[in-house]
Design a protein around this motif. Structure first.
Motif, short mmCIF file in Angstrom:
data_model
loop_
_atom_site.label_atom_id
_atom_site.label_comp_id
_atom_site.label_asym_id
_atom_site.label_seq_id
_atom_site.Cartn_x
_atom_site.Cartn_y
_atom_site.Cartn_z
N MET A 1 36.10 21.97 53.92
CA MET A 1 37.43 22.34 54.36
C MET A 1 37.39 23.73 54.98
N ALA A 2 38.08 24.69 54.36
CA ALA A 2 38.21 26.03 54.94
C ALA A 2 37.38 27.04 54.16
N THR A 3 37.08 28.14 54.83
CA THR A 3 36.44 29.29 54.17
C THR A 3 37.53 30.29 53.83
N VAL A 4 37.58 30.68 52.57
CA VAL A 4 38.61 31.60 52.08
C VAL A 4 37.94 32.89 51.61
N LEU A 5 38.42 34.01 52.11
CA LEU A 5 37.98 35.31 51.62
C LEU A 5 39.00 35.75 50.57
N SER A 6 38.54 35.96 49.35
CA SER A 6 39.40 36.33 48.23
C SER A 6 39.20 37.81 47.93
N VAL A 7 40.16 38.63 48.34
CA VAL A 7 40.03 40.08 48.31
C VAL A 7 40.79 40.69 47.13
N SER A 8 40.05 41.32 46.23
CA SER A 8 40.68 42.04 45.13
C SER A 8 40.80 43.51 45.52
N GLY A 9 42.02 43.99 45.58
CA GLY A 9 42.27 45.38 45.94
C GLY A 9 42.40 46.29 44.74
N SER A 10 41.86 45.87 43.60
CA SER A 10 41.95 46.72 42.41
C SER A 10 40.78 47.68 42.34
N PRO A 11 41.03 48.93 41.96
CA PRO A 11 39.94 49.88 41.80
C PRO A 11 39.20 49.74 40.47
N SER A 12 39.68 48.87 39.59
CA SER A 12 39.12 48.76 38.24
C SER A 12 38.21 47.54 38.09
N ALA A 13 37.07 47.75 37.44
CA ALA A 13 36.14 46.65 37.18
C ALA A 13 36.68 45.67 36.14
N THR A 14 37.60 46.12 35.31
CA THR A 14 38.16 45.24 34.27
C THR A 14 39.59 44.82 34.60
N SER A 15 39.92 44.83 35.85
CA SER A 15 41.26 44.56 36.33
C SER A 15 41.76 43.15 36.04
N ARG A 16 43.01 43.06 35.63
CA ARG A 16 43.66 41.75 35.51
C ARG A 16 43.77 41.10 36.88
N THR A 17 44.02 41.91 37.88
CA THR A 17 44.16 41.40 39.24
C THR A 17 42.87 40.71 39.68
N GLY A 18 41.75 41.38 39.51
CA GLY A 18 40.47 40.79 39.90
C GLY A 18 40.16 39.52 39.14
N ARG A 19 40.40 39.54 37.86
CA ARG A 19 40.15 38.35 37.04
C ARG A 19 41.08 37.21 37.43
N LEU A 20 42.32 37.54 37.73
CA LEU A 20 43.27 36.51 38.16
C LEU A 20 42.79 35.87 39.47
#
Length: 184
Positions: A1-20
Motif C-alpha cells: 500500500m503506502a509508505t508512512v513516515l511516523s514523526v515523533s516530535g518529542s524531545p524525550s526518549a521516554t515520551s508518551r507521544t513517541g510510544r503512542l
C-alpha cells in the motif's frame, strides 16, 4: 500500500507521544502500510539549531519526507504549541516538502486547554508546507496513556477508540491519494 513516515516530535526518549506513535504504527502496518519511524530527538542538535541543511541527518530526514506517501506527525504540546525540536526540523525541510502528502496530526498534553494546538499551531504549518490532505487530527490527554516498564502502553478505552478512528481515516485517505494525484 503506502509508505508512512511516523514523526515523533518529542524531545524525550521516554515520551508518551513517541510510544503512542509506535503503538499506532503497528495498526498502520497491520493495514498493509510500510511505516518508517523518525524520532526528531535523534537528529543531532547542532544540525537542527545550526540550520545545517547539508548535515547528513537533515539530508536523510528530507529524503524520508520526500519518499513518504503519508506523514503522521505527533508532538507533545508545550505552552499551547508543538515542540521546539519538531519546529526546528520542519524549518529545515523544503518549503513544499508535504506537497502530495496525506498528513495525520496528533498531539498529547496534560490539559484539555491545549486541545486546539493541533488546529491553531500545527495545522497551519503543515498546510503552508503544501500538504495535500490533512485528515482530522487527535489530541490525547497524558492521563489516558499509561506506559509500562516493558515499553508497552495502555490507552484509555475512549481515547483508544478515537485514535483508532483517526488512524483508520488516515489509512483510507492514503488509499485514495495515488488516484487523486494521478487524476490531476
Amino acid at each position: 500500500m503506502a509508505t508512512v513516515l511516523s514523526v515523533s516530535g518529542s524531545p524525550s526518549a521516554t515520551s508518551r507521544t513517541g510510544r503512542l506513535l509506535r503503538h499506532l504504527d503497528q495498526r498502520l502496518i497491520a493495514q498493509g502500510h510500510e511505516v518508517v519511524p523518525l524520532d526528531v530527538r535523534t537528529v543531532p542538535a547542532e544540525a537542527l539549531l545550526g540550520a545545517d541543511f547539508r548535515h547528513p541527518a537533515i539530508v536523510e530526514a528530507t529524503e524520508l519526507f520526500a519518499r513518504a506517501d503519508g506523514i503522521v506527525v505527533g508532538t507533545p504540546v508545550y505552552k499551547a504549541s508543538y515542540s521546539g525540536v519538531l519546529k526546528a526540523l520542519l524549518d529545515l525541510l523544503p518549503q513544499y516538502a508535504l506537497t502530495g502528502k496525506t498528513v495525520l496530526p496528533l498531539a498529547t498534553g496534560g490539559s484539555v486547554a491545549h486541545v486546539l494546538a493541533i488546529d491553531y499551531a500545527l495545522r497551519p504549518v503543515l498546510n503552508s508546507m503544501g500538504a495535500t490532505h490533512i485528515v482530522q487530527g487527535w489530541f490525547t490527554l497524558d492521563k489516558d496513556i499509561t506506559t509500562h516498564e516493558d515499553g508497552s502502553l495502555t490507552i484509555a478505552p475512549d481515547a483508544a477508540e478515537a485514535l483508532g478512528q483517526v488512524v483508520d481515516q488516515f489509512s483510507t485517505a492514503l488509499g485514495r491519494t495515488p488516484y487523486l494525484a494521478a487524476a490531476s
